[in-house]
Scaffold this motif. Structure first.
Motif, short mmCIF file in Angstrom:
data_model
loop_
_atom_site.label_atom_id
_atom_site.label_comp_id
_atom_site.label_asym_id
_atom_site.label_seq_id
_atom_site.Cartn_x
_atom_site.Cartn_y
_atom_site.Cartn_z
N ILE A 13 6.90 29.14 -24.00
CA ILE A 13 6.86 29.63 -22.52
C ILE A 13 8.27 28.98 -21.89
CG2 ILE A 13 4.31 29.44 -22.43
CD1 ILE A 13 4.62 26.70 -21.02
N TYR A 39 1.87 28.65 -15.13
CA TYR A 39 0.87 29.55 -16.18
C TYR A 39 -0.55 29.00 -16.01
CZ TYR A 39 4.90 32.19 -17.99
OH TYR A 39 5.95 32.94 -18.26
N GLU A 77 -2.62 30.20 -13.15
CA GLU A 77 -2.83 31.62 -13.41
C GLU A 77 -4.19 31.95 -14.20
OE1 GLU A 77 1.58 33.04 -13.14
OE2 GLU A 77 0.49 33.27 -14.62
N PHE A 94 -3.87 34.39 -19.47
CA PHE A 94 -3.04 34.26 -20.62
C PHE A 94 -3.70 34.82 -21.96
CE2 PHE A 94 -2.40 31.47 -24.55
CZ PHE A 94 -1.11 32.01 -24.72
#
Ligand SMILES: Cc1cc2nc3c(=O)[nH]c(=O)nc-3n(C[C@H](O)[C@H](O)[C@H](O)COP(=O)(O)OP(=O)(O)OC[C@H]3O[C@@H](n4cnc5c(N)ncnc54)[C@H](O)[C@@H]3O)c2cc1C
Length: 423
Positions: free
Chosen positions: A233, A241, A244, A249
């Motif tokens: 990443i 991330y 989120e 993911f």
């Protein structure tokens, strides 16, 4: 607390690939060697699994080929990289096309390899491995490192181990890096890595599988009944991330890896990671010491040059450093004459390979990984495609990166006294 005073000829700090290979080779060459490892076992997940042809050939030279082959393993004959998201895969290292018996990368859990090396070294009367023993500082006398102070993590006691030479094989967090005269040079890395496991079915692909997703890249290591998944990443994106959501993911992960999707018969949604706790973050760093030595001390492996995970080549460089160190140092250590010239020779021998590999890793970071992680895959698509075209047209060009991946810049030979022929 009372301190014990003990002595050895060579004190090796750290029982990773560099430390265990060095310990084994020196002990077989008749040098008294003590390896101090801070953990109680070798069972750690955040280690690479790749054993390249150079290391396979070394194990053969050491008479360990049969024992190594008996370990659970997968063989990878080529390395493929994606061009852009969901894009075409192109082969950058066709190791299978190289001549010789070891034209593959063996994917073996690192703890199995380290256990094998430890078991073999323990047969040597001059070898000692002390687990649960954390080195806390160096002993110094008149500007010379004369050994280490350690702490027994199981019993809580402390002690000192004096040595003619101390070799720092304690990885990228090496204690030696606090010595300012060694001069640490750091290189920026565009990525961090997430690690987690997913179940693997017999019908899944085998070996090492890479792919590109939305602002991440995957490398999945086949460990038989499960995949050890590495997800690259953008550097520093972990918190964003995670915020989120895990489902978001995992959905993009499955989009990038369609054969992993639930319902395809390859993975079961119930066995996906259920919480972020199962997804571990590894801060990727790349750096190198300007000087790998000072009187009484030598640094090798990640302690001297922490590698990026790109090309999965760090273990093999660490092993080759250990082989070169054993070759240069076994004689002087046995004779009690080891000096600065001997440790300097190890750096002179190994520095060009470490520096050239890091240079190639930096090119891969800048030209392929960073643009893909920043969502600029189309912008770079042309360049890797042109490269792929050239590489596939000329077979000898295909072999050049394969040879480099397999053997590095040149072969390191163990000291003759450490070699054992199998059978
Ligand atoms: C995300 C990621 C993925 C990677 N994947 C791969 C891959 O697939 N293939 C590959 O070849 N390389 C890979 N690498 C690189 C590879 O893991 C290292 O280059 C390699 O393990 C270096 O070996 P080493 O023996 O020098 O150090 P290490 O493997 O780091 O071993 C150091 C040892 O020293 C011990 N230690 C540390 N401090 C002390 C102390 N104070 N006292 C006593 N013991 C101590 C540690 O417990 C450890 O056992 C990867 C690296 C990263 C970051």
């Amino acid at each position: 607390m009372g301190r014990e005073r003990e002595r050895t000829t060579c004190c090796v700090v750290g029982g990773g690939p560099a430390g265990m290979v060095l310990g084994l080779l020196l002990a077989r060459a008749g040098v008294e060697v003590t390896v101090l490892e801070k953990h109680g076992d070798f069972l750690r997940d955040f280690r690479g699994d790749t054993v390249h042809p150079s290391t396979l050939r070394l194990l053969d030279d050491l008479g360990l080929a049969d024992r190594f082959e008996a370990l659970p393993q997968r063989h990878v004959h080529s390395v493929q990289l994606p061009i852009g998201r969901g894009g075409e895969l192109f082969t950058v290292g066709d190791i299978g096309s190289l001549p010789g018996k070891y034209n593959y990368v063996a994917m073996v859990p690192q703890w199995d390899l380290l256990d094998l090396l430890a078991d073999e070294a323990n047969r040597e009367p001059s070898f000692r491995l002390r687990m649960n023993t954390e080195v806390t500082s160096f002993l110094m006398e008149r500007g010379r490192v004369t050994g280490v102070r350690y702490r027994d993590r199981a019993g809580g006691s402390a002690g000192e181990l004096r040595a003619t030479l101390t070799v720092a094989c304690d990885g990228r967090g090496s204690l030696a890096r606090a010595l300012p005269e060694l001069g640490l040079r750091e290189f920026p890395c565009p990525m961090d890595v997430w690690w987690f496991r997913l179940p693997r079915r017999a019908s899944d692909p085998q070996g090492l599988v890479g792919n590109a997703g939305e602002r991440f890249l995957t490398a999945m290591i086949d460990r038989g009944d499960y995949w050890q998944c590495a997800v690259l990443i953008p550097k520093g994106a972990d918190a964003k991330y995670r915020a989120e959501g895990l489902d978001r993911f995992l959905t993009s992960f499955e989009e990038a890896t369609p054969w992993m999707r639930p319902g395809t018969g390859t993975a079961d949604r119930d066995t996906r990671p259920r919480s972020w706790d199962e997804v571990k973050l590894l801060d990727v760093r790349m750096d190198r010491l300007r000087r790998w030595h000072r009187p009484g001390l030598l640094c090798i492996g990640d302690a001297a040059h922490a590698m990026s995970p790109v090309f999965g080549i760090g273990i093999n460089l660490a092993v080759e450093d250990a082989v070169a160190a054993a070759r240069h140092l076994a004689g002087p250590l046995r004779a009690g004459t080891v000096g600065l010239g001997d440790v300097r020779a190890v750096q002179r021998r190994r520095w060009p390979t470490a520096a050239a590999t890091q240079r190639l890793q930096r090119i891969a970071h800048a030209r392929v990984i960073e643009p893909l992680l920043q969502g600029r895959s189309q912008a770079v698509g042309g360049e890797p495609l042109r490269l792929a075209e050239v590489l596939t047209k000329a077979p000898w060009l295909k072999r050049a990166p394969a040879y480099f991946l397999a053997y590095g810049a040149g072969r390191e030979r163990p000291p003759a006294a450490s070699v054992r022929r199998s059978g």
